[in-house]
Write a protein that holds these residues in place. Sequence first.
Motif, PDB file in Angstrom:
ATOM      1  N   SER A   1       0.836  -1.201   0.000  1.00 34.75           N
ATOM      2  CA  SER A   1       0.000   0.000   0.000  1.00 34.75           C
ATOM      3  C   SER A   1       0.873   1.254   0.000  1.00 34.75           C
ATOM      4  O   SER A   1       0.482   2.294  -0.532  1.00 34.75           O
ATOM      5  CB  SER A   1      -0.957  -0.002   1.195  1.00 34.75           C
TER       6      SER A   1
ATOM      7  N   ARG B   1       0.624   4.283  -2.543  1.00 32.25           N
ATOM      8  CA  ARG B   1       0.540   5.674  -2.091  1.00 32.25           C
ATOM      9  C   ARG B   1       1.629   6.519  -2.735  1.00 32.25           C
ATOM     10  O   ARG B   1       1.394   7.675  -3.099  1.00 32.25           O
ATOM     11  CB  ARG B   1       0.651   5.750  -0.560  1.00 32.25           C
TER      12      ARG B   1
ATOM     13  N   SER C   1       1.350   9.905  -5.057  1.00 34.15           N
ATOM     14  CA  SER C   1       2.110  11.111  -4.743  1.00 34.15           C
ATOM     15  C   SER C   1       2.867  11.628  -5.966  1.00 34.15           C
ATOM     16  O   SER C   1       3.149  12.817  -6.060  1.00 34.15           O
ATOM     17  CB  SER C   1       3.078  10.780  -3.601  1.00 34.15           C
TER      18      SER C   1
ATOM     19  N   HIS D   1      -5.769   3.031  -0.498  1.00 34.70           N
ATOM     20  CA  HIS D   1      -4.642   3.860  -0.064  1.00 34.70           C
ATOM     21  C   HIS D   1      -4.252   4.875  -1.134  1.00 34.70           C
ATOM     22  O   HIS D   1      -3.903   6.024  -0.828  1.00 34.70           O
ATOM     23  CB  HIS D   1      -3.455   2.980   0.336  1.00 34.70           C
ATOM     24  N   TYR D   2      -4.290   4.453  -2.386  1.00 31.48           N
ATOM     25  CA  TYR D   2      -4.006   5.395  -3.477  1.00 31.48           C
ATOM     26  C   TYR D   2      -4.953   6.594  -3.393  1.00 31.48           C
ATOM     27  O   TYR D   2      -4.538   7.747  -3.460  1.00 31.48           O
ATOM     28  CB  TYR D   2      -4.164   4.669  -4.811  1.00 31.48           C
TER      29      TYR D   2
ATOM     30  N   GLU E   1      -6.728   7.658  -0.876  1.00 26.83           N
ATOM     31  CA  GLU E   1      -6.553   8.467   0.335  1.00 26.83           C
ATOM     32  C   GLU E   1      -5.341   9.386   0.194  1.00 26.83           C
ATOM     33  O   GLU E   1      -5.391  10.566   0.554  1.00 26.83           O
ATOM     34  CB  GLU E   1      -6.389   7.562   1.559  1.00 26.83           C
ATOM     35  N   GLU E   2      -4.272   8.836  -0.348  1.00 27.70           N
ATOM     36  CA  GLU E   2      -3.068   9.655  -0.540  1.00 27.70           C
ATOM     37  C   GLU E   2      -3.336  10.778  -1.543  1.00 27.70           C
ATOM     38  O   GLU E   2      -2.896  11.915  -1.334  1.00 27.70           O
ATOM     39  CB  GLU E   2      -1.918   8.772  -1.046  1.00 27.70           C
TER      40      GLU E   2
ATOM     41  N   TRP F   1       3.173   9.231   7.759  1.00 25.55           N
ATOM     42  CA  TRP F   1       2.006   8.740   7.029  1.00 25.55           C
ATOM     43  C   TRP F   1       0.768   9.000   7.880  1.00 25.55           C
ATOM     44  O   TRP F   1       0.827   8.969   9.105  1.00 25.55           O
ATOM     45  CB  TRP F   1       2.121   7.226   6.797  1.00 25.55           C
TER      46      TRP F   1
ATOM     47  N   THR G   1      -3.447   7.902   7.957  1.00 29.24           N
ATOM     48  CA  THR G   1      -4.484   7.099   7.314  1.00 29.24           C
ATOM     49  C   THR G   1      -5.665   6.907   8.238  1.00 29.24           C
ATOM     50  O   THR G   1      -5.516   6.864   9.462  1.00 29.24           O
ATOM     51  CB  THR G   1      -3.931   5.715   6.903  1.00 29.24           C
TER      52      THR G   1
END
Lengths: 263, 263, 263, 263
Positions: free
Chosen positions: C78, C82, C86, C238-239, C241-242, D9, D11
Motif C-alpha cells: 500500500s 501511495r 504522490s 490507499h491510493y 486516500e493519498e 504517514w 491514514t
Amino acid sequence: MATRSMSRWETSIAEVVSDGDREEIIIRGHQLDDLIGKLSFAEMMFLMLQSRLPTAAETHVLDALLVASVEHGIAPPSMVARCYASYGTSLPAAVGAGISAFGDKMGGLGEQMGRMMVERLVGHNDDVADDDLQTIAAQVVTDYRRNNERVPGYGIPLHNKDPRAPRTLEVAIREGCFKRYCRFAMILEQEIAIARDGRAVPMNLDGVSACVALDLGFDWRTIRMFLLTARSVSMGAHYLEEQAQDTTWRHAKADTILYSEPT
Amino acid sequence: MATRSMSRWETSIAEVVSDGDREEIIIRGHQLDDLIGKLSFAEMMFLMLQSRLPTAAETHVLDALLVASVEHGIAPPSMVARCYASYGTSLPAAVGAGISAFGDKMGGLGEQMGRMMVERLVGHNDDVADDDLQTIAAQVVTDYRRNNERVPGYGIPLHNKDPRAPRTLEVAIREGCFKRYCRFAMILEQEIAIARDGRAVPMNLDGVSACVALDLGFDWRTIRMFLLTARSVSMGAHYLEEQAQDTTWRHAKADTILYSEPT
Amino acid sequence: MATRSMSRWETSIAEVVSDGDREEIIIRGHQLDDLIGKLSFAEMMFLMLQSRLPTAAETHVLDALLVASVEHGIAPPSMVARCYASYGTSLPAAVGAGISAFGDKMGGLGEQMGRMMVERLVGHNDDVADDDLQTIAAQVVTDYRRNNERVPGYGIPLHNKDPRAPRTLEVAIREGCFKRYCRFAMILEQEIAIARDGRAVPMNLDGVSACVALDLGFDWRTIRMFLLTARSVSMGAHYLEEQAQDTTWRHAKADTILYSEPT
Amino acid sequence: MATRSMSRWETSIAEVVSDGDREEIIIRGHQLDDLIGKLSFAEMMFLMLQSRLPTAAETHVLDALLVASVEHGIAPPSMVARCYASYGTSLPAAVGAGISAFGDKMGGLGEQMGRMMVERLVGHNDDVADDDLQTIAAQVVTDYRRNNERVPGYGIPLHNKDPRAPRTLEVAIREGCFKRYCRFAMILEQEIAIARDGRAVPMNLDGVSACVALDLGFDWRTIRMFLLTARSVSMGAHYLEEQAQDTTWRHAKADTILYSEPT
C-alpha cells in the motif's frame, strides 16, 4: 483509430530474418551486425528513435543528458526498487515498477514542457530572434499564472537548484547543439524570475531534457525515454545494493503512522 | 537478514547534497558535474555497477553488448509495450510492463548461465588452460543432461542461430576482453554439440551477455541489467510507433481462439 | 514445452460469442447472464479457479479468507501505491505495482507452504490420522532446520502473532471445512514450537491461506491469488486516500540516509 | 500540495496494533476479527471504499457488478498475463502487468463517464425528473459531438452490444438501487441513439460500472477499482491455464509482421 488484430503488425523499426540461409536483424535499415562494435549505446538509441545516425556532437550531448539522468540517490523510484529487493521480488519486476512509477508529477514534466515549447514555437526555426523568444516566453508565463499553474521544467522539491541542468546545457553549447529550444528554455527561466520579482526557479532535469532533446531533433513524445532508460540503471544498482544488505521487510514503523478516525 | 525501517537507508551509490551553499550529486565518489560531458552512457553504467571507470576497450565491449541487446523486432516485450499504447496506457507503464515481462524463460537465462560459470570456475583465473575449461565444460553438459535440462545461454526459438552472439564476441576479441568466461562459453558450445552428435546449439544473446559481462568484471547478478536497460529503448520506440498508427484495441480475433469445454 | 504463436490460443475459461444473433459470454460452462445477480464475488472466484460452484459453507470460508486478506494498514504494497499517487501516476499502474511487489519473502510463502503440504501429504486423504500427520510434521520441521530454513507460513515480522490466522481457522471449523490441510498446519505449528523448546511461531496469513485454500479444493498454484485479488482493494483505497491528501513528492529525508563511501 | 516525507504517514483506513497485550487490526473502525466470518468480500470492499457497511441490497448489486467484471476471455489483459506465464515470469508480475495495462481507452472510460455524470448532475438528487435528465443528456451528446468525441461508456469493439450491461442494470432495479445515475445513463443511451438517427450504441461494462457505482454511493474516482479487482481473478486463471499448457515463447509469427521501410 483502428481496431487491429494481434495477428497483424506493422513496423519500420526492425526486421528479423531467419530462413535457411539468412539470420539477420535489420534495424532502421542497418544490419545489426554492422552496428555492433561500431556504435555506442547513445548512437544506437538515437538511431532507434530518430531513424538516422547522430553526428559526433549530437552523440556527446545525448551522452551528457543520459549521464545526468542516471542516478539521483535514494529517490522514489530507486526506493521502490529497493523495497522490491527487500520483499524477495525479482530484478525485472523491480526495475519495471521503478520505471512505471514515473507519472505526471515526477518524470513527466519534461514531456509537458517539450510539447508546450513545440506548440509555442510553431513556425519558427533556429534563426528566431531572442526578442521573439522573449515575447513568447512572457506570454507562456502569463498564461500559466492565469491558470494558477507552474511552468513545467523549472524548480525541484528538496533542492534550491538542480545541479544537473546548467552542466548539461554547457555541453550543448560546447557541442554547438544549443539551438532555439535551449535558448527558449533559458529565456523562459528569466521570464519566470521576472514574474516572481526576481526570485529564480531554476531549470530542472525535466526541463533540460526537454530543450536539449528537441534541439537534437527528437519528437517531444520521446522526451521521457531518456529518463526511463537512464534511470533503469539506478534501479538495478539500488536493487542489488539492497539485496546485498539482506534486508527482509522494509516497512514504515508504527510511530511514523498517524491513524485518524474514520469520518 | 534484517527487518529494516523505511526511515533508515544506507547506500554507497550516490550522495545528494543540498544545503545553503552546496548543490551536489556525488556518484560512486565522483561529482556528477564532472561526469556530465565527459563520460558516455556505457561508461556511466559501468561506474554505477562496478564502482570504477572502465578502460576504453572495456567501454567498447560494453557498448557492443548494449547495442546488440537494444532491439529484436516485434518480440514479446515490445508487443506488450505496443498493446499498452493501443489501450491508451502511459509510456512509463508500457516500458515498465515490457521490462517486468522478462522471466526465467525469457531474458533470465544469461543470469543463470553467469552464475553457473562463476561457480564452475571457482579457483581459476584468466590463466586457466583450455584443457581444464574443456574438462569442466564436459562435466557441465553431463550434469545438465542428467537432469534433463538445457544448458542456459544456447539456442533460440524461431532462429537457427542467434546472429548477435558471434559479432559481440568478435568485438571482445578485438578489444582484448575475451578472457576465461568467453573462452569457457565457446568451449561449452563445442561440448554441447559433441554431446548432440555434432548438432550445434549456438550461443544466444543471453549467453554472450553472461560471458562478456563476467569478463568485464561484472557480478553475475547484474547480467540481466544489460538487456533490461538496452531493451527499454525498444519498448519506447515500439510504443511510439504503435501510438502513431493509432490502433485502439489490439486483440486476438475470435477465430484464433479455441474454446475447449471445461473438464 | 511448446513454442506457440500468438495467433493460436486455447482456453476452457471463457468463450465470448458475438455474431448476428448471439451476444454471449460463457464462463466455465455457465452463461454469464445467469451468474450476474445470482453469484457473489467469492462464488465467482471459486468457479473461475476450480470450474465448479462452491457450497454455501465453502463460500463462507473463502469470504473469510478474502476478508482477512484485504488490508494491513500502511504496509509495503500500500505504500508503493501511495507513492505512485504522490507522483501523479495512474491508479491502475499503482495497483499493478503494489501487486507485483509481492515476492518470495512477502506474500509468496503461502504458495511455498501449500506446495510443501501437498507433497508431504501425497497418498493421504481427509481420513489421515493425527498421529500420521504428527509424524510427517515432525519430519518437515527436522528437514527445514537441517537446511537452516524456516518453515513457510509461520511467524510475522513486527507482530507477536498474526491475529488473522486463528479467526479464519475458526470459520473453517464452523463451516465444516477444517480438513487434512488445516489439521496438518495446526500440528505443524505445534511441532515448530516443540523444536524451539516451547517458543511458539504462530501461523500467519500466508499459512492460513495455504491450508484453508487446499481444504477448499484449490490447487496450490492458486494460493497467492487470494492475497493478490483481496489486497488490490487496499491498494486502491490507499491510493485514493493519498491522492486526497494531495502529497506531491513522497521521499526519504536526507537525515534518514547514510551515505557510505564506495569501497 | 505538500511535499511529504516517507517518515510521516496518515491514514483512516486501518490501524495495526501490536504491543505486549494487543494484536489487533482495526479497519474503518471495525475489529478485523469481527469482520472475518461475518462479511462477504463485496461487503468488505464496500466498507474499505466507503467507510460504511452496505445494505443487503447494495451488496447484491455490488456482487453483480463484480461478477460481470471478472472475465472476458482471451482479452488484452489476460493475454498479457498468459504471455508472462509463457516467458517464465511470476504470477504477481503477470497479474500486476495485466492490471496496469488498463488505460484511457481500455478500462478507464467508466471513470471518465462517472466524473462527467457527477459534474452534469451537480445540484440534483434522486428526485430529479426524467425530463431534466433528458435535457442534460441531450446537452452532453451535443457537447461531445461538437468536440468530435464519443460519450464514454457506450459501444464496445468486436461486439454488437455488451451483454453485461443490461443484466447488471436489471439487478440494480430488482434491488431498488436504480437511481439517478442509472436513470441518467439509460437516458443518455437513448439520446445517443437519437443523435445517430436511431442507430443504438448500447451501454458497455464501463458505462454500467459508472452509473451503478455512483448510485451505490461510491466516489467516481473509485470506479475503476471494480474492474481492476474483479479482473485480477481472470489474470490469475489465464496465467495458470497457460502455465499448465506449458507454452514457452508466445510470439508473433514472421508472416504476421509487415516490415515497412524506414522513412
